[in-house]
Design a protein around this motif. Structure first.
Motif, PDB file in Angstrom:
ATOM      1  N   THR A   1       0.836  -1.197   0.000  1.00 28.07           N
ATOM      2  CA  THR A   1       0.000   0.000   0.000  1.00 28.07           C
ATOM      3  C   THR A   1       0.874   1.252   0.000  1.00 28.07           C
ATOM      4  O   THR A   1       0.571   2.235  -0.675  1.00 28.07           O
ATOM      5  N   LEU A   2       1.982   1.209   0.738  1.00 29.08           N
ATOM      6  CA  LEU A   2       2.861   2.377   0.831  1.00 29.08           C
ATOM      7  C   LEU A   2       3.816   2.489  -0.343  1.00 29.08           C
ATOM      8  O   LEU A   2       4.305   3.581  -0.629  1.00 29.08           O
ATOM      9  N   GLY A   3       4.134   1.357  -1.011  1.00 30.20           N
ATOM     10  CA  GLY A   3       4.988   1.501  -2.179  1.00 30.20           C
ATOM     11  C   GLY A   3       6.055   0.458  -2.373  1.00 30.20           C
ATOM     12  O   GLY A   3       7.002   0.683  -3.144  1.00 30.20           O
ATOM     13  N   ALA A   4       5.969  -0.689  -1.694  1.00 29.83           N
ATOM     14  CA  ALA A   4       6.940  -1.756  -1.959  1.00 29.83           C
ATOM     15  C   ALA A   4       6.810  -2.223  -3.399  1.00 29.83           C
ATOM     16  O   ALA A   4       5.726  -2.139  -3.996  1.00 29.83           O
ATOM     17  N   PRO A   5       7.878  -2.733  -4.012  1.00 31.60           N
ATOM     18  CA  PRO A   5       7.818  -3.162  -5.417  1.00 31.60           C
ATOM     19  C   PRO A   5       6.806  -4.281  -5.627  1.00 31.60           C
ATOM     20  O   PRO A   5       6.485  -5.050  -4.706  1.00 31.60           O
ATOM     21  N   THR A   6       6.313  -4.388  -6.855  1.00 30.27           N
ATOM     22  CA  THR A   6       5.361  -5.439  -7.216  1.00 30.27           C
ATOM     23  C   THR A   6       5.949  -6.809  -6.899  1.00 30.27           C
ATOM     24  O   THR A   6       7.052  -7.142  -7.334  1.00 30.27           O
ATOM     25  N   PRO A   7       5.243  -7.614  -6.114  1.00 25.59           N
ATOM     26  CA  PRO A   7       5.829  -8.872  -5.663  1.00 25.59           C
ATOM     27  C   PRO A   7       5.624 -10.020  -6.643  1.00 25.59           C
ATOM     28  O   PRO A   7       4.708 -10.013  -7.468  1.00 25.59           O
ATOM     29  N   THR A   8       6.487 -11.004  -6.523  1.00 27.08           N
ATOM     30  CA  THR A   8       6.253 -12.327  -7.086  1.00 27.08           C
ATOM     31  C   THR A   8       5.785 -13.220  -5.954  1.00 27.08           C
ATOM     32  O   THR A   8       5.796 -12.818  -4.783  1.00 27.08           O
ATOM     33  N   ALA A   9       5.393 -14.433  -6.274  1.00 28.82           N
ATOM     34  CA  ALA A   9       5.017 -15.371  -5.211  1.00 28.82           C
ATOM     35  C   ALA A   9       6.184 -15.594  -4.260  1.00 28.82           C
ATOM     36  O   ALA A   9       6.008 -15.680  -3.032  1.00 28.82           O
ATOM     37  N   ALA A  10       7.395 -15.642  -4.817  1.00 31.70           N
ATOM     38  CA  ALA A  10       8.577 -15.887  -3.977  1.00 31.70           C
ATOM     39  C   ALA A  10       8.861 -14.709  -3.048  1.00 31.70           C
ATOM     40  O   ALA A  10       9.164 -14.909  -1.864  1.00 31.70           O
ATOM     41  N   THR A  11       8.789 -13.479  -3.563  1.00 36.10           N
ATOM     42  CA  THR A  11       9.099 -12.327  -2.705  1.00 36.10           C
ATOM     43  C   THR A  11       7.995 -12.082  -1.684  1.00 36.10           C
ATOM     44  O   THR A  11       8.271 -11.641  -0.555  1.00 36.10           O
ATOM     45  N   LEU A  12       6.747 -12.360  -2.033  1.00 33.35           N
ATOM     46  CA  LEU A  12       5.664 -12.225  -1.063  1.00 33.35           C
ATOM     47  C   LEU A  12       5.839 -13.258   0.053  1.00 33.35           C
ATOM     48  O   LEU A  12       5.644 -12.961   1.235  1.00 33.35           O
ATOM     49  N   ALA A  13       6.215 -14.480  -0.319  1.00 29.16           N
ATOM     50  CA  ALA A  13       6.460 -15.511   0.690  1.00 29.16           C
ATOM     51  C   ALA A  13       7.638 -15.141   1.570  1.00 29.16           C
ATOM     52  O   ALA A  13       7.608 -15.349   2.797  1.00 29.16           O
ATOM     53  N   GLU A  14       8.682 -14.575   0.987  1.00 31.48           N
ATOM     54  CA  GLU A  14       9.867 -14.220   1.762  1.00 31.48           C
ATOM     55  C   GLU A  14       9.535 -13.196   2.848  1.00 31.48           C
ATOM     56  O   GLU A  14      10.107 -13.226   3.943  1.00 31.48           O
ATOM     57  N   ARG A  15       8.599 -12.309   2.584  1.00 31.53           N
ATOM     58  CA  ARG A  15       8.207 -11.318   3.593  1.00 31.53           C
ATOM     59  C   ARG A  15       7.516 -11.960   4.791  1.00 31.53           C
ATOM     60  O   ARG A  15       7.374 -11.333   5.827  1.00 31.53           O
ATOM     61  N   LEU A  16       7.103 -13.203   4.640  1.00 35.43           N
ATOM     62  CA  LEU A  16       6.482 -13.917   5.752  1.00 35.43           C
ATOM     63  C   LEU A  16       7.490 -14.681   6.607  1.00 35.43           C
ATOM     64  O   LEU A  16       7.127 -15.243   7.639  1.00 35.43           O
ATOM     65  N   ARG A  17       8.768 -14.698   6.180  1.00 35.90           N
ATOM     66  CA  ARG A  17       9.742 -15.554   6.850  1.00 35.90           C
ATOM     67  C   ARG A  17       9.852 -15.233   8.340  1.00 35.90           C
ATOM     68  O   ARG A  17       9.772 -16.127   9.186  1.00 35.90           O
TER      69      ARG A  17
ATOM     70  N   ASP B   1       0.300 -22.805  -3.197  1.00 36.75           N
ATOM     71  CA  ASP B   1      -1.030 -22.751  -2.575  1.00 36.75           C
ATOM     72  C   ASP B   1      -1.920 -21.796  -3.361  1.00 36.75           C
ATOM     73  O   ASP B   1      -1.551 -20.640  -3.608  1.00 36.75           O
ATOM     74  N   ALA B   2      -3.096 -22.260  -3.752  1.00 40.88           N
ATOM     75  CA  ALA B   2      -3.968 -21.474  -4.632  1.00 40.88           C
ATOM     76  C   ALA B   2      -4.422 -20.184  -3.972  1.00 40.88           C
ATOM     77  O   ALA B   2      -4.501 -19.127  -4.628  1.00 40.88           O
ATOM     78  N   ASP B   3      -4.748 -20.236  -2.693  1.00 41.22           N
ATOM     79  CA  ASP B   3      -5.209 -19.025  -2.008  1.00 41.22           C
ATOM     80  C   ASP B   3      -4.089 -17.987  -1.939  1.00 41.22           C
ATOM     81  O   ASP B   3      -4.307 -16.790  -2.153  1.00 41.22           O
ATOM     82  N   PHE B   4      -2.881 -18.458  -1.672  1.00 31.51           N
ATOM     83  CA  PHE B   4      -1.751 -17.545  -1.552  1.00 31.51           C
ATOM     84  C   PHE B   4      -1.381 -16.945  -2.904  1.00 31.51           C
ATOM     85  O   PHE B   4      -1.210 -15.724  -3.039  1.00 31.51           O
ATOM     86  N   THR B   5      -1.238 -17.787  -3.914  1.00 40.00           N
ATOM     87  CA  THR B   5      -0.807 -17.299  -5.223  1.00 40.00           C
ATOM     88  C   THR B   5      -1.946 -16.633  -5.997  1.00 40.00           C
ATOM     89  O   THR B   5      -1.694 -15.910  -6.965  1.00 40.00           O
TER      90      THR B   5
END
Length: 708
Positions: free
Chosen positions: A580-596, A627-631
């Protein structure tokens, strides 16, 4: 005038010149240590260890607190005045650093130092006549008892051209939430000094933002005189000198924070929690519910004095009541050869009131705005209209138009401008309490992206532009523009602000006019560090957003349920605020990495042994990417929010983090390592402290920020 009266009025710094010995108390009168008996025998202790601060090419400020062995570690005691000794050597004592082994060899200074009961038995002793770019070791001695050995490094000569400067940047260390494992990592670094940007203590105990897991070694706090404000039920806040002193003593009882002070000189400024949350001048927002109108000069003076007593800053303080709340000046500058110039500002003691008081009416409901509306999630148009009215009134009265809308004050702003203009250093580093970066949100575009606003009220309320925090420089836009214009007009380059306060990692360009159609032109860079332990910006907004409107929740987070074989189901809050604030457009991998980091923390709280945390976390993250919900749902939502490009000047946004930064300055570039730490494991700090390091690089003569 007797000696005690002089110390009461003029401060209590004693001073020595290497080769001369004990020189004078701050202000010039002789210090007659003969009036005090020397401490003798074994009955003494140094419960807060030692500290050093504000390294100059030839000088340092040294600090300790010493009390009788039978006194409490954090209670004030009734012992009188006495003297101890200070010893400094240039012989290498790294082998005994942080221990109470006696210093030996290479003596540079051995001098008596007065200890005053009136200042809670703290010592602030300035030593000059030192050599530049030199490591020194020091120790205080009371009778037969030695303090821990401390170390500091003097700054390079002002004409020198050092190859590099390396220092840590710290902020926001709340005793009552999360853990302080980051200090172990700081203490293990090779640094020239440590920069602390404020919120060294938190004045509150038991507030809503301090509710959550905390390490067992941090016992609950109990203020000597604390009173209740208008916050959480059962919470208390520091209001007296005894309260504020207690907090510094308790915080400094942690061996990990002591280790940082023992190893490195600290350069410190304050932010709000050294007095009161979101404060300005002597105005507190935690008192009787009147918000900006709660003026508390006695409490402000107590906060000032306790900070001065317990921080090793080379500054002036007066306990003379005639000085009022302006009895201390913390804005100052330190030069590190011709490579770097550190300019430190005070953005609390002189700032004007927030442009929108809490009692101002909401443009839709006509109800008072309150804290959310006046200082957080602030309508941009309403804020700027209020600022313009104040400036117009000042002009009409013949005053400087920035006087009623200033964070710095006219005097400090002029000092900052002149200091930046005259600086001979390549890099101008601004020790800046609150972020300069614009953090806005176009509500109508966001709601259009979500297509899930839950009510007509939400559509009306949020179909406008908002600023995340008007307590930051976004709330003082006119003065920010004036500062940026000054840098442009005088061709002042290589200016980098180092900021804290907001409990998140950010990096980006500071522009001359964010409200211009193009978003303005970049002038300098702001690098913002997260808090050592304070709960994150994401956690705060997650708690608040539902009360504003359930339809706005997807701007901040979405819940993800993760089944774990043999361990039930974990509920994770996926951070969408970054996008929302401006992080770069994620891929499934980068979105998952933010959950680490949050996933590892959730697994730890669920009882998984630490030895299995990293492998289990990696396995779960790999599974999520199929995972379908995640991706599907979550990834699509994150991409939609990122596509808004709400703040294109932001190059890094990590709003759910604890940690600190390490800055390395060379002639070619400035490199900032944002070191995010792992979450608690049960009720203890993690054995593996640092979870990830993100690097922001600023090349010389550029405002470009690259992220790796």
């Amino acid at each position: 005038m007797d000696r005690r009266q002089f110390l009461r009025i003029g401060g209590f710094v004693t001073a020595s010149v290497v080769g001369v010995g004990l020189a004078a108390c701050a202000g010039g009168d002789d210090v007659n240590t003969g009036n005090c008996e020397s401490a003798c025998g074994p009955g003494w202790k140094f419960p807060q260890s030692v500290a050093s601060g504000d390294p100059q090419p030839d000088a340092i400020m040294l600090w300790t607190r010493v009390v009788p062995a039978g006194a409490g570690d954090v209670a004030s005691c009734d012992a009188g005045d006495f003297t101890i000794r200070l010893r400094i050597t240039d012989a290498n004592h790294d082998a005994v650093l942080g221990s109470n082994a006696a210093l030996s060899g290479g003596t540079v200074l051995d001098t008596p130092v007065a200890v005053q009961a009136i200042f809670d038995h703290t010592v602030r002793h300035r030593v000059s006549g030192l050599a530049p770019s030199t490591l020194y070791y020091y120790q205080f001695v009371a009778g037969d008892v030695h303090s821990n050995v401390g170390r500091f490094k003097t700054a390079p000569a002002r004409s020198a051209a050092p190859a590099q400067l390396r220092f840590a940047v710290l902020a926001c260390q709340d005793w009552s939430i999360n853990h302080w494992g980051a200090f172990d990592d700081v203490a293990g670094q090779e640094l020239d000094f440590v920069l602390h940007l404020g919120d060294y203590i938190y004045e509150t105990v038991g507030e809503w933002f301090q509710a959550g897991p905390v390490e067992a070694r941090h016992a609950p706090l109990s203020l000597p005189d604390g009173s209740h404000g208008n916050g959480a039920a059962g919470a208390s806040r520091a209001t007296t000198l005894a309260d504020y002193r207690y907090l510094y003593k308790q915080y400094r009882s942690d061996a990990r924070l002591q280790a940082v002070h023992e190893r490195f000189a600290m350069v410190a400024i304050w932010d709000d929690h050294e007095f009161s949350n979101d404060c300005w001048r002597d105005a507190a927002t935690d008192g009787d519910g009147s918000g900006d109108h709660s003026r508390q000069p006695g409490r402000r003076r107590s906060a000032n004095q306790a900070w001065y007593e317990y921080m090793p800053a080379d500054i002036h303080f007066s306990a003379d009541p005639a000085a009022g709340i302006d009895n201390v000046r913390i804005y100052r500058d330190l030069q590190f050869g011709r490579l770097a110039h550190l300019v430190l500002t005070d953005e609390r003691l002189y700032r004007s009131a927030h442009a929108l008081p809490e009692a101002a009416p909401c443009s839709v409901s006509a109800a008072p705005l309150g804290g959310i509306g006046s200082r957080s999630m602030v309508p941009e148009a309403l804020l700027h209209a209020a600022e313009a009215r104040k400036m117009a009134a000042a002009r009409a009265a013949g005053e400087h138009p920035l006087t009623p809308v200033s964070m710095l004050s006219n005097a400090q702003r002029e000092w900052w401008q002149q200091t930046m203009k005259d600086s001979p250093a390549l890099w101008k580093l601004w020790g800046n309490e609150v972020s300069l970066l614009r953090m806005g949100l176009d509500g109508s575009r966001a709601i259009g992206t979500l297509q899930s606003a839950d009510s007509a009220e939400a559509l009306v309320l949020f179909s406008q532009r908002f600023l995340l925090s008007a307590d930051q420089w976004d709330g003082y836009d006119a003065e920010r523009k004036a500062l940026m214009q000054h840098l442009k007009d005088h061709g002042i380059r290589n200016v980098v602000a180092l900021s804290g306060d907001i409990h998140a990692f950010f990096a980006g360009e500071v522009r001359d006019d964010y409200r211009a159609t193009s978003g303005g032109s970049p002038v300098m860079v702001d690098l913002v560090t997260a808090g050592i332990s304070s709960d994150s910006l994401f956690v705060y907004l997650k708690k608040a957003v539902g009360s504003l409107s359930a339809g706005l929740v997807p701007l901040v987070y979405q819940t993800l349920r993760v089944p774990l074989p043999g361990a039930g189901t974990l509920e994770l809050s996926v951070n969408l605020l970054d996008y929302t604030l401006g992080a770069p457009t994620p891929t499934a991998a980068t979105l998952a990495e933010r959950l680490r980091v949050p996933l590892r923390g959730a697994l730890a709280q669920a009882g998984l042994p630490e030895a299995r945390l990293d492998a289990t976390t990696a396995s779960v993250l790999e599974g999520l990417q199929s995972d379908a919900d995640f991706t599907g749902r979550l990834l699509a939502l994150a991409r939609g929010l990122a596509a808004l490009h709400s703040n294109p000047w932001l190059k890094l946004a990590n709003t759910d983090a604890q940690g600190y930064a390490v800055v390395t300055v060379t002639a070619a570039a400035l490199r900032c390592e944002f070191r995010q730490v792992n979450k608690l494991v049960g009720d203890a700090a993690p054995a593996t402290v640092v979870a990830r390091t993100t690097v922001a690089t600023v090349p010389r003569d550029s405002t470009e920020v690259s992220i790796a």
